[in-house]
Scaffold this motif. Structure first.
Motif, PDB file in Angstrom:
ATOM      1  N   LEU A   1      29.544  53.717  31.597  1.00  0.00           N
ATOM      2  CA  LEU A   1      28.420  54.154  32.190  1.00  0.00           C
ATOM      3  C   LEU A   1      28.649  54.662  33.535  1.00  0.00           C
ATOM      4  N   ASP A   2      29.704  54.231  34.104  1.00  0.00           N
ATOM      5  CA  ASP A   2      29.815  54.790  35.574  1.00  0.00           C
ATOM      6  C   ASP A   2      30.341  56.465  35.152  1.00  0.00           C
ATOM      7  N   GLU A   3      31.120  56.351  34.151  1.00  0.00           N
ATOM      8  CA  GLU A   3      31.594  58.035  33.909  1.00  0.00           C
ATOM      9  C   GLU A   3      30.240  58.767  33.695  1.00  0.00           C
ATOM     10  N   VAL A   4      29.300  58.266  32.952  1.00  0.00           N
ATOM     11  CA  VAL A   4      27.841  58.960  32.845  1.00  0.00           C
ATOM     12  C   VAL A   4      27.544  59.215  34.246  1.00  0.00           C
ATOM     13  N   GLU A   5      27.343  58.219  35.068  1.00  0.00           N
ATOM     14  CA  GLU A   5      26.845  58.724  36.364  1.00  0.00           C
ATOM     15  C   GLU A   5      27.531  59.802  37.145  1.00  0.00           C
ATOM     16  N   ALA A   6      28.868  59.527  36.921  1.00  0.00           N
ATOM     17  CA  ALA A   6      29.451  60.659  37.478  1.00  0.00           C
ATOM     18  C   ALA A   6      29.011  62.283  36.881  1.00  0.00           C
ATOM     19  N   LEU A   7      29.071  62.209  35.537  1.00  0.00           N
ATOM     20  CA  LEU A   7      28.842  63.381  34.894  1.00  0.00           C
ATOM     21  C   LEU A   7      27.491  64.063  35.294  1.00  0.00           C
ATOM     22  N   LEU A   8      26.401  63.290  35.473  1.00  0.00           N
ATOM     23  CA  LEU A   8      24.996  63.609  35.975  1.00  0.00           C
ATOM     24  C   LEU A   8      25.068  64.151  37.320  1.00  0.00           C
ATOM     25  N   ALA A   9      25.920  63.495  38.128  1.00  0.00           N
ATOM     26  CA  ALA A   9      26.053  64.152  39.684  1.00  0.00           C
ATOM     27  C   ALA A   9      27.099  65.192  39.705  1.00  0.00           C
ATOM     28  N   SER A  10      27.802  65.508  38.738  1.00  0.00           N
ATOM     29  CA  SER A  10      28.507  66.862  38.715  1.00  0.00           C
ATOM     30  C   SER A  10      28.062  68.214  38.762  1.00  0.00           C
ATOM     31  N   LYS A  11      28.540  69.345  38.640  1.00  0.00           N
ATOM     32  CA  LYS A  11      28.095  70.710  38.602  1.00  0.00           C
ATOM     33  C   LYS A  11      27.859  70.913  37.236  1.00  0.00           C
ATOM     34  N   ALA A  12      27.967  70.163  36.474  1.00  0.00           N
ATOM     35  CA  ALA A  12      27.972  70.687  34.800  1.00  0.00           C
ATOM     36  C   ALA A  12      26.404  70.753  34.364  1.00  0.00           C
ATOM     37  N   LEU A  13      26.094  71.600  33.561  1.00  0.00           N
ATOM     38  CA  LEU A  13      25.044  71.484  32.713  1.00  0.00           C
ATOM     39  C   LEU A  13      24.943  70.673  31.622  1.00  0.00           C
ATOM     40  N   VAL A  14      24.044  69.789  31.537  1.00  0.00           N
ATOM     41  CA  VAL A  14      24.156  68.765  30.581  1.00  0.00           C
ATOM     42  C   VAL A  14      22.748  68.743  29.598  1.00  0.00           C
ATOM     43  N   VAL A  15      23.410  68.801  28.491  1.00  0.00           N
ATOM     44  CA  VAL A  15      22.121  68.633  27.422  1.00  0.00           C
ATOM     45  C   VAL A  15      22.282  67.071  27.028  1.00  0.00           C
ATOM     46  N   ASP A  16      21.243  66.504  27.355  1.00  0.00           N
ATOM     47  CA  ASP A  16      21.355  65.026  27.160  1.00  0.00           C
ATOM     48  C   ASP A  16      20.621  64.554  25.998  1.00  0.00           C
ATOM     49  N   ALA A  17      21.529  64.235  24.760  1.00  0.00           N
ATOM     50  CA  ALA A  17      20.770  63.826  23.475  1.00  0.00           C
ATOM     51  C   ALA A  17      20.273  62.472  23.544  1.00  0.00           C
ATOM     52  N   CYS A  18      20.893  61.861  24.546  1.00  0.00           N
ATOM     53  CA  CYS A  18      20.189  60.363  24.780  1.00  0.00           C
ATOM     54  C   CYS A  18      18.673  60.550  25.040  1.00  0.00           C
ATOM     55  N   ARG A  19      18.207  61.347  26.125  1.00  0.00           N
ATOM     56  CA  ARG A  19      17.017  61.162  26.721  1.00  0.00           C
ATOM     57  C   ARG A  19      16.224  62.400  26.315  1.00  0.00           C
ATOM     58  N   HIS A  20      17.033  63.408  25.362  1.00  0.00           N
ATOM     59  CA  HIS A  20      15.981  64.798  25.193  1.00  0.00           C
ATOM     60  C   HIS A  20      15.811  65.375  26.307  1.00  0.00           C
ATOM     61  N   VAL A  21      16.820  65.717  27.369  1.00  0.00           N
ATOM     62  CA  VAL A  21      16.674  66.681  28.492  1.00  0.00           C
ATOM     63  C   VAL A  21      17.740  67.541  28.658  1.00  0.00           C
ATOM     64  N   VAL A  22      17.393  68.503  29.294  1.00  0.00           N
ATOM     65  CA  VAL A  22      18.542  69.381  29.866  1.00  0.00           C
ATOM     66  C   VAL A  22      18.445  69.358  31.275  1.00  0.00           C
ATOM     67  N   ARG A  23      19.763  69.131  31.900  1.00  0.00           N
ATOM     68  CA  ARG A  23      19.772  68.769  33.500  1.00  0.00           C
ATOM     69  C   ARG A  23      21.011  69.562  33.952  1.00  0.00           C
ATOM     70  N   ASP A  24      20.766  69.609  35.425  1.00  0.00           N
ATOM     71  CA  ASP A  24      21.835  69.708  36.202  1.00  0.00           C
ATOM     72  C   ASP A  24      21.688  68.748  37.489  1.00  0.00           C
TER      73      ASP A  24
END
Length: 406
Positions: free
Chosen positions: A213-236
């Protein structure tokens, strides 16, 4: 209150239900019935516990409002443990008000914690946080402080705030140790285990790996474009675009995200989006329409460029594109995640927690039962469903709650 009742109450407060029953098991007066009910609940016989508490509430006289209110709070806790989420919340609120009016702050606070835990189960995090903010755990006994910190940790985990969760769990562990209640200590340890269990899979450039989970948190705070298949969102890091109600667009976004920086052939996208075995010109026309819609929805996050053989995702400000997927993918993953807590759930409680119709939930349960993934017991309104914990599952990212936006 006589000495046996007092001794039984102290035994229950120390987490010793057998010691309590040794003192009041043969008595049928109202205080003894209430203590027997709580003891049976601690031993896991929830049906008998509920019957005893209701008998106790009826046996207390009209001048014993506080005692009746305590019985209602105990019954509400049994309802929460047995995942009877349709239990009348107004009854608990009225009992809490009675306890507060008569100066019983500890039990009134316990009623509040039960309310917050129910809100947490059904994904109403904002309400849970507002209710919890009204409570100051400092003057409460260690067991109540541990319960408070467990709720703080539960909200933080669902918000994907791991530092806050770890700090709360550390405080909960200290309070549970001070309380000397083994079951409470075990509950804290179980909650802490979530932080050390894979929460998601990272798919990037054709490779996969599990994330805590802490790695997920770091990923969501990074500069990557995340296609999140857990929540069905696309986000930066700044913007979240939900595609939860647009499954075709999300399927396209995920396929393009998994292939990035390469493109995806048109025929592959047609098969994925429209389930067509053979793509014809009408399918390709529909694909162009859906790709156009995806471009408009993603806006400043990314573009979708046409290539010789298909389409490719083009992030606008992000350095890379990654896909965040569940550790174990299943059609009914969210339901399995709820059932993986080891408690028995009714179909109505699952429907409430998932935001789905009870009939939809029942069909899914029947499908899972046919595949031997869940087991029912009981009949009619008393029917419950449960499953042993599924290896690799953590409930954190699988429950239907919105992602934090900043």
């Amino acid at each position: 209150m006589d000495s046996l009742v007092t001794a039984a109450a102290r035994a229950l407060a120390a987490g010793d239900p057998l010691g309590a029953l040794n003192r009041v098991a043969l008595r049928d007066d109202a205080p003894a019935l209430a203590l027997r009910g709580i003891a049976m609940a601690q031993l896991g016989d929830l049906v008998r516990a509920k019957a005893l508490l209701r008998s106790a509430a009826r046996a207390f006289g009209p001048k014993e409002a506080v005692a009746r209110a305590r019985c209602i709070v105990a019954e509400a806790e049994i309802a929460l443990v047995s995942r009877d989420l349709g239990w009348p919340a107004k009854a608990l609120d009225a009992a809490r008000a009675t306890l507060e009016a008569h100066g019983d702050r500890v039990n009134a606070a316990h009623a509040r914690y039960l309310e917050v835990r129910r809100l947490l189960l059904i994904g109403r995090l904002d309400e849970a946080e507002r209710t919890l903010a009204e409570l100051d755990p400092a003057p409460f006994p260690p067991a109540s402080r541990a319960a408070h910190e467990l709720v703080v940790a539960g909200i933080a985990i669902r918000r994907i705030r791991t530092k806050t969760a770890r700090a709360a769990l550390a405080r909960a562990g200290h309070a549970a140790h001070h309380a000397g209640i083994p079951a409470l200590t075990a509950e804290v340890e179980s909650a802490a285990h979530v932080l050390n269990t894979p929460a998601a899979r990272l798919i990037a450039r054709g490779e996969e790996r599990l994330l805590l989970l802490d790695e997920v948190e770091a990923l969501l705070a990074s500069k990557a474009l995340v296609v999140d298949a857990c929540r069905h969102v696309v986000r930066d890091v700044d913007t979240v675009v939900s595609l939860a109600r647009r499954p075709v667009l999300f399927a396209l976004a995920r396929a393009l995200g998994e292939a990035w920086p390469s493109d995806v052939p048109r025929d592959a996208l047609v098969a994925l989006a429209f389930r067509a075995k053979h793509a014809d010109e009408s399918h390709r026309a529909r694909l162009r329409v859906e790709v156009g819609r995806l471009r408009r929805v993603l806006g400043t996050l990314a573009g979708v460029s046409a290539t010789t053989r298909g389409f490719a995702l083009v992030p606008r400000g992000a350095r890379e594109v990654v896909v965040l997927a569940r550790p174990v993918e299943d059609k009914h993953a969210a339901m399995l995640a709820l059932l993986a807590d080891g408690e028995s759930w009714s179909s109505s409680a699952l429907a409430l927690a998932l935001g789905a119709s009870q009939r939809t939930v029942q069909r899914a349960l029947d499908s899972l039962a046919a595949a031997d993934k869940v087991q029912p017991f009981g009949h009619g309104r008393a029917r419950r469903w449960m499953t042993p914990p599924v290896p690799g599952f953590t409930t954190t990212l699988l429950l239907p709650v919105p992602l934090p936006t900043g």
